[in-house]
Design a protein around this motif. Structure first.
Motif, PDB file in Angstrom:
ATOM      1  N   VAL A 129      55.579  53.915  51.088  1.00 18.96           N
ATOM      2  CA  VAL A 129      55.334  52.567  51.595  1.00 18.96           C
ATOM      3  C   VAL A 129      56.613  52.091  52.275  1.00 18.96           C
ATOM      4  O   VAL A 129      57.704  52.577  51.962  1.00 18.96           O
ATOM      5  CB  VAL A 129      54.944  51.564  50.479  1.00 18.96           C
ATOM      6  N   MET A 133      57.346  46.133  51.913  1.00 20.85           N
ATOM      7  CA  MET A 133      56.317  45.932  50.900  1.00 20.85           C
ATOM      8  C   MET A 133      56.894  45.806  49.498  1.00 20.85           C
ATOM      9  O   MET A 133      56.142  45.633  48.534  1.00 20.85           O
ATOM     10  CB  MET A 133      55.308  47.101  50.924  1.00 20.85           C
ATOM     11  N   ALA A 184      50.659  44.999  53.869  1.00 21.68           N
ATOM     12  CA  ALA A 184      50.079  46.302  53.545  1.00 21.68           C
ATOM     13  C   ALA A 184      49.051  46.715  54.588  1.00 21.68           C
ATOM     14  O   ALA A 184      49.009  47.882  55.003  1.00 21.68           O
ATOM     15  CB  ALA A 184      49.436  46.253  52.155  1.00 21.68           C
ATOM     16  N   SER A 187      50.692  47.615  57.990  1.00 25.93           N
ATOM     17  CA  SER A 187      51.578  48.779  57.945  1.00 25.93           C
ATOM     18  C   SER A 187      50.837  50.070  57.588  1.00 25.93           C
ATOM     19  O   SER A 187      51.436  51.141  57.566  1.00 25.93           O
ATOM     20  CB  SER A 187      52.711  48.541  56.944  1.00 25.93           C
ATOM     21  N   ALA A 188      49.535  49.964  57.270  1.00 26.62           N
ATOM     22  CA  ALA A 188      48.754  51.152  56.932  1.00 26.62           C
ATOM     23  C   ALA A 188      48.305  51.873  58.202  1.00 26.62           C
ATOM     24  O   ALA A 188      48.019  51.225  59.221  1.00 26.62           O
ATOM     25  CB  ALA A 188      47.545  50.758  56.098  1.00 26.62           C
ATOM     26  N   ASN A 201      52.486  52.592  55.345  1.00 26.70           N
ATOM     27  CA  ASN A 201      51.922  52.422  54.009  1.00 26.70           C
ATOM     28  C   ASN A 201      50.799  53.441  53.816  1.00 26.70           C
ATOM     29  O   ASN A 201      49.635  53.164  54.080  1.00 26.70           O
ATOM     30  CB  ASN A 201      51.394  50.990  53.870  1.00 26.70           C
TER      31      ASN A 201
END
Length: 242
Positions: A129, A133, A184, A187-188, A201
């Motif tokens: 991650v 985060m 989250a 950033s995924a 993430n």
């Protein structure tokens, strides 16, 4: 996940199990005999949900075809509990269930966020991650976990903190939860990713960390919404001071 020490995954599995047991304990200690009698059914529903999410993540559903829209984890993991929460808050039986839960116990439940944040920091160290985060970045969610026992004991049990302050604490907790959820999500890996391309993430796409957005976050969200509803209702029925 390769290169990730097994104890970190094991720790998060324990955190998830504790969250499940604490939530069922809250239901078991409800003011309503009807709600108490349904603790076993609620436990079976939640454990089934966890098993479904484990199967999806272990079979690579969430970490494959990352260009799909909406992201699979949103469609199959996050959307269903959100819709479930909305349904509970809009049904009369759901409202009775909500109002029967202990505000004190729900507040204590937030302590679990301390251990979630510790896990996120460990995941950052292994590049699962982004730093943003974690509590070293722009995730201040751990403050709610640390303050939860004080709010619960001095505010709710001992009545030494005003209802408005407890309400504000819950609203801040909700805002901090939304903050980390947005970070989250953005950033995924997906077509919607906007940040943290250098270290995305990826943890939430793998077992057991997929339980974070699909179970732990919805439980914490539900807890804050229940608390806010109960506190607002208490304020409405409080008689005016002479």
């Amino acid at each position: 996940m390769e290169n990730l020490p097994l104890p970190i995954s094991f720790l998060f599995g324990i955190i998830t199990l504790v969250t499940l047991l604490l939530f069922c304990w809250i239901v078991k200690n409800s003011d309503s005999k009807v709600v108490k009698s349904r603790t076993g059914m609620i436990f079976l529903i939640l454990i089934s949900w966890l098993m479904i999410q484990a199967a999806l993540s272990l079979n690579g559903i969430y970490n494959s075809n990352l260009n799909s829209l909406p992201p699979k984890i949103v469609l199959f993991g996050i959307l269903p509990p959100i819709l479930g929460i909305l349904l509970i808050f809009n049904l009369e039986k759901g409202k009775l269930f909500i109002d029967s839960l202990s505000l004190l116990h729900i507040t204590y439940l937030n302590i679990i966020r301390i251990f979630v944040e510790i896990t996120l920091h460990k995941l950052f160290l292994y590049k699962m991650v982004p730093e943003m985060m974690t509590f070293k970045g722009i995730n201040f969610d751990i403050l709610i976990g640390i303050s939860a026992p004080f709010i619960a004991y001095y505010g709710i049990r001992m009545s030494k903190i005003s209802r408005n302050m407890i309400l504000c604490w819950n609203i801040i907790g909700l805002a901090l939860l939304f903050n980390i959820v947005i970070i989250a999500f953005l950033s995924a890996p997906s077509p919607l990713q906007k940040i943290a391309f250098y270290q995305p993430n990826i943890a939430i796409l793998y077992f057991p960390f997929s339980w974070l957005p699909t179970f732990i976050v919805p439980v914490v969200l539900f807890g804050h919404l229940v608390s806010i509803r109960q506190l607002l209702k208490q304020k409405q029925v409080t008689p005016p001071q002479s």
